[in-house]
Scaffold this motif. Sequence first.
Motif, PDB file in Angstrom:
ATOM      1  N   PHE A 100      32.696 -45.438  19.691  1.00  0.00           N
ATOM      2  CA  PHE A 100      33.621 -45.778  20.764  1.00  0.00           C
ATOM      3  C   PHE A 100      33.077 -46.892  21.647  1.00  0.00           C
ATOM      4  CE2 PHE A 100      35.622 -45.016  24.949  1.00  0.00           C
ATOM      5  CZ  PHE A 100      36.946 -45.137  24.571  1.00  0.00           C
ATOM      6  N   PHE A 101      31.758 -47.024  21.755  1.00  0.00           N
ATOM      7  CA  PHE A 101      31.190 -48.027  22.636  1.00  0.00           C
ATOM      8  C   PHE A 101      30.672 -49.258  21.884  1.00  0.00           C
ATOM      9  CE2 PHE A 101      31.118 -44.282  25.297  1.00  0.00           C
ATOM     10  CZ  PHE A 101      31.445 -44.780  26.545  1.00  0.00           C
ATOM     11  N   SER A 102      30.823 -49.293  20.550  1.00  0.00           N
ATOM     12  CA  SER A 102      30.350 -50.448  19.777  1.00  0.00           C
ATOM     13  C   SER A 102      31.485 -51.325  19.267  1.00  0.00           C
ATOM     14  CB  SER A 102      29.509 -49.966  18.578  1.00  0.00           C
ATOM     15  OG  SER A 102      28.369 -49.265  19.019  1.00  0.00           O
ATOM     16  N   TRP A 103      32.729 -50.938  19.505  1.00  0.00           N
ATOM     17  CA  TRP A 103      33.848 -51.691  18.954  1.00  0.00           C
ATOM     18  C   TRP A 103      33.984 -53.105  19.525  1.00  0.00           C
ATOM     19  CZ3 TRP A 103      37.484 -53.543  22.276  1.00  0.00           C
ATOM     20  CH2 TRP A 103      37.615 -52.912  23.517  1.00  0.00           C
ATOM     21  N   PRO A 104      33.533 -53.419  20.776  1.00  0.00           N
ATOM     22  CA  PRO A 104      33.743 -54.791  21.270  1.00  0.00           C
ATOM     23  C   PRO A 104      33.077 -55.870  20.434  1.00  0.00           C
ATOM     24  CG  PRO A 104      33.226 -53.325  23.094  1.00  0.00           C
ATOM     25  CD  PRO A 104      32.981 -52.549  21.840  1.00  0.00           C
ATOM     26  N   TYR A 105      31.986 -55.543  19.735  1.00  0.00           N
ATOM     27  CA  TYR A 105      31.295 -56.565  18.945  1.00  0.00           C
ATOM     28  C   TYR A 105      32.190 -57.078  17.817  1.00  0.00           C
ATOM     29  CZ  TYR A 105      27.194 -54.827  21.421  1.00  0.00           C
ATOM     30  OH  TYR A 105      26.310 -54.453  22.393  1.00  0.00           O
ATOM     31  N   ILE A 106      32.792 -56.154  17.088  1.00  0.00           N
ATOM     32  CA  ILE A 106      33.667 -56.591  16.000  1.00  0.00           C
ATOM     33  C   ILE A 106      35.002 -57.075  16.535  1.00  0.00           C
ATOM     34  CG2 ILE A 106      34.691 -54.312  15.554  1.00  0.00           C
ATOM     35  CD1 ILE A 106      34.506 -55.032  12.558  1.00  0.00           C
ATOM     36  N   LEU A 166      30.147 -43.011   9.650  1.00  0.00           N
ATOM     37  CA  LEU A 166      31.267 -42.558  10.473  1.00  0.00           C
ATOM     38  C   LEU A 166      31.376 -43.381  11.753  1.00  0.00           C
ATOM     39  CD1 LEU A 166      31.073 -38.657  10.114  1.00  0.00           C
ATOM     40  CD2 LEU A 166      32.583 -40.269   8.934  1.00  0.00           C
ATOM     41  N   ALA A 167      30.232 -43.665  12.392  1.00  0.00           N
ATOM     42  CA  ALA A 167      30.268 -44.465  13.613  1.00  0.00           C
ATOM     43  C   ALA A 167      30.761 -45.882  13.323  1.00  0.00           C
ATOM     44  CB  ALA A 167      28.887 -44.506  14.252  1.00  0.00           C
ATOM     45  N   THR A 168      30.343 -46.454  12.200  1.00  0.00           N
ATOM     46  CA  THR A 168      30.813 -47.792  11.829  1.00  0.00           C
ATOM     47  C   THR A 168      32.305 -47.790  11.555  1.00  0.00           C
ATOM     48  OG1 THR A 168      28.646 -48.318  10.880  1.00  0.00           O
ATOM     49  CG2 THR A 168      30.504 -49.679  10.197  1.00  0.00           C
ATOM     50  N   LEU A 169      32.799 -46.723  10.906  1.00  0.00           N
ATOM     51  CA  LEU A 169      34.233 -46.624  10.636  1.00  0.00           C
ATOM     52  C   LEU A 169      35.032 -46.592  11.933  1.00  0.00           C
ATOM     53  CD1 LEU A 169      36.554 -46.231   8.613  1.00  0.00           C
ATOM     54  CD2 LEU A 169      36.109 -43.767   8.716  1.00  0.00           C
ATOM     55  N   VAL A 170      34.569 -45.800  12.894  1.00  0.00           N
ATOM     56  CA  VAL A 170      35.259 -45.738  14.195  1.00  0.00           C
ATOM     57  C   VAL A 170      35.244 -47.096  14.876  1.00  0.00           C
ATOM     58  CG1 VAL A 170      35.216 -44.696  16.495  1.00  0.00           C
ATOM     59  CG2 VAL A 170      34.774 -43.276  14.484  1.00  0.00           C
ATOM     60  N   SER A 171      34.093 -47.764  14.880  1.00  0.00           N
ATOM     61  CA  SER A 171      33.983 -49.076  15.521  1.00  0.00           C
ATOM     62  C   SER A 171      34.892 -50.097  14.850  1.00  0.00           C
ATOM     63  CB  SER A 171      32.529 -49.560  15.468  1.00  0.00           C
ATOM     64  OG  SER A 171      31.672 -48.694  16.152  1.00  0.00           O
ATOM     65  N   VAL A 172      34.922 -50.095  13.522  1.00  0.00           N
ATOM     66  CA  VAL A 172      35.712 -51.082  12.791  1.00  0.00           C
ATOM     67  C   VAL A 172      37.201 -50.876  13.044  1.00  0.00           C
ATOM     68  CG1 VAL A 172      36.419 -51.792  10.477  1.00  0.00           C
ATOM     69  CG2 VAL A 172      34.001 -51.565  11.020  1.00  0.00           C
ATOM     70  N   VAL A 173      37.657 -49.624  13.020  1.00  0.00           N
ATOM     71  CA  VAL A 173      39.086 -49.354  13.214  1.00  0.00           C
ATOM     72  C   VAL A 173      39.520 -49.771  14.619  1.00  0.00           C
ATOM     73  CG1 VAL A 173      40.819 -47.534  13.375  1.00  0.00           C
ATOM     74  CG2 VAL A 173      39.182 -47.522  11.500  1.00  0.00           C
ATOM     75  N   ILE A 174      38.782 -49.320  15.640  1.00  0.00           N
ATOM     76  CA  ILE A 174      39.152 -49.664  17.012  1.00  0.00           C
ATOM     77  C   ILE A 174      39.012 -51.167  17.255  1.00  0.00           C
ATOM     78  CG2 ILE A 174      38.615 -49.293  19.442  1.00  0.00           C
ATOM     79  CD1 ILE A 174      37.644 -46.516  18.731  1.00  0.00           C
ATOM     80  N   GLY A 175      37.882 -51.743  16.850  1.00  0.00           N
ATOM     81  CA  GLY A 175      37.641 -53.152  17.101  1.00  0.00           C
ATOM     82  C   GLY A 175      38.611 -54.064  16.378  1.00  0.00           C
ATOM     83  N   ALA A 176      38.926 -53.742  15.119  1.00  0.00           N
ATOM     84  CA  ALA A 176      39.841 -54.597  14.360  1.00  0.00           C
ATOM     85  C   ALA A 176      41.245 -54.565  14.961  1.00  0.00           C
ATOM     86  CB  ALA A 176      39.866 -54.149  12.896  1.00  0.00           C
ATOM     87  N   LEU A 177      41.717 -53.372  15.329  1.00  0.00           N
ATOM     88  CA  LEU A 177      43.068 -53.273  15.876  1.00  0.00           C
ATOM     89  C   LEU A 177      43.179 -53.977  17.229  1.00  0.00           C
ATOM     90  CD1 LEU A 177      44.062 -49.607  14.954  1.00  0.00           C
ATOM     91  CD2 LEU A 177      44.841 -51.732  13.902  1.00  0.00           C
ATOM     92  N   LEU A 178      42.239 -53.708  18.140  1.00  0.00           N
ATOM     93  CA  LEU A 178      42.311 -54.337  19.454  1.00  0.00           C
ATOM     94  C   LEU A 178      42.038 -55.839  19.369  1.00  0.00           C
ATOM     95  CD1 LEU A 178      40.577 -51.692  21.765  1.00  0.00           C
ATOM     96  CD2 LEU A 178      43.010 -52.126  21.423  1.00  0.00           C
ATOM     97  N   GLY A 179      41.136 -56.249  18.481  1.00  0.00           N
ATOM     98  CA  GLY A 179      40.852 -57.672  18.340  1.00  0.00           C
ATOM     99  C   GLY A 179      42.033 -58.451  17.809  1.00  0.00           C
ATOM    100  N   VAL A 180      42.719 -57.905  16.811  1.00  0.00           N
ATOM    101  CA  VAL A 180      43.849 -58.632  16.244  1.00  0.00           C
ATOM    102  C   VAL A 180      45.029 -58.643  17.211  1.00  0.00           C
ATOM    103  CG1 VAL A 180      44.960 -56.692  15.044  1.00  0.00           C
ATOM    104  CG2 VAL A 180      45.131 -58.984  14.086  1.00  0.00           C
ATOM    105  N   VAL A 181      45.204 -57.567  17.981  1.00  0.00           N
ATOM    106  CA  VAL A 181      46.276 -57.548  18.986  1.00  0.00           C
ATOM    107  C   VAL A 181      45.997 -58.574  20.073  1.00  0.00           C
ATOM    108  CG1 VAL A 181      47.306 -56.151  20.818  1.00  0.00           C
ATOM    109  CG2 VAL A 181      47.000 -55.185  18.542  1.00  0.00           C
ATOM    110  N   ALA A 182      44.745 -58.627  20.554  1.00  0.00           N
ATOM    111  CA  ALA A 182      44.398 -59.592  21.601  1.00  0.00           C
ATOM    112  C   ALA A 182      44.576 -61.023  21.124  1.00  0.00           C
ATOM    113  CB  ALA A 182      42.957 -59.358  22.059  1.00  0.00           C
ATOM    114  N   GLY A 183      44.105 -61.325  19.917  1.00  0.00           N
ATOM    115  CA  GLY A 183      44.215 -62.691  19.419  1.00  0.00           C
ATOM    116  C   GLY A 183      45.623 -63.085  19.047  1.00  0.00           C
TER     117      GLY A 183
END
Length: 336
Positions: free
Chosen positions: A207-213, A134-151
């Motif tokens: 919530f605090f691990s999403w920056p890595y992905i 569950l924690a990985t799912l939260v990190s992946v969803v947040i990180g992927a969306l914010l990462g692709v928007v930023a890039g």
Amino acid sequence: MTAPLDVSGQAMEAQPEAVLEGVGGKAIEGRSLGQIAWIRLKRDKAAIIGAFVVVFLTLIAIFAERPFGGLIALFGDLPNVPHNNLIDPMTSAPKAGWGGISLEHPFGLEPVNGRDLFARVLSGAQISLLVAFLATLVSVVIGALLGVVAGFFGGWVDTLISRLMDVFLAFPLLLFAIAIVGALPDQALGLQGNGLRISVIVFIIGFFSWPYIARIVRGQTLSLREREFVDAARSLGAGNGYIIFREVLPNLVAPILVYATLLIPTNILFEASLSFLGVGVNEPQASWGGMLTRAVDYYQIAPHFMIVPGLAIFITVMAFNLLGDGLRDALDPRAR
């Protein structure tokens, strides 16, 4: 028309392609990227072993207890049933065998109360894998969306999200988790007990691990947004939302999947660390970190009590790491 002659004057044999074409042979079929990745993955024996272990542990975690099936009750004892009659009152250690290991208790018994270690390890697998997935799912969803928007958009959007990543990466996650979970009341937000603790732990880790992905996805998006298929989509009138979700994100599935498989064992270790420090799930619910905490006081009289949960953590983390390494090599387009 005669057959062509070679340098010695002998008739040359027809090439295999010409023979197949003459008899209506099947055309050579190409392989998709998924088929190529699967062929590469099958060659990696360590990754295949890791995948089998991951699937096995996942099925155990799903069907360990009711309402999903109850494998613990079917093949062993219940995790919270004490067997005081099998414990030596003088030493607090199991009476029979090495740590009380027997056909009825294949992993032995806990000291003092005599609870079955096999049942408690299976029950602890539920907690560790549930929190990790569950924690990985939260990190992946947040990180992927914010990462692709930023890039994809760059400019001030990229600057804002990148500085937000730096803030989260500098955050003392372990100390924050200990402080928050340790100060939790017994009931809040409609949840209580271990359900509340598990939800808060999942939220904190995710919530605090999403920056890595997010950093990985951002770097890949910076390259993908300049590719020809993105320009072609724009020339056909596609909007930014369509390009992000239909053109860019599908090309990021491979790195996201690889990083997710490597993030899961990290989250397993994080949950075990919290339980070891006493701020994870509460007794009598079993957890691998909590079992190690209790084993510290009894490792001299019952060393198996420390070895069994320690091996469970080691095997699980190793299996996910082997699978992640294999997926990384199989999905690498530059690999041969």
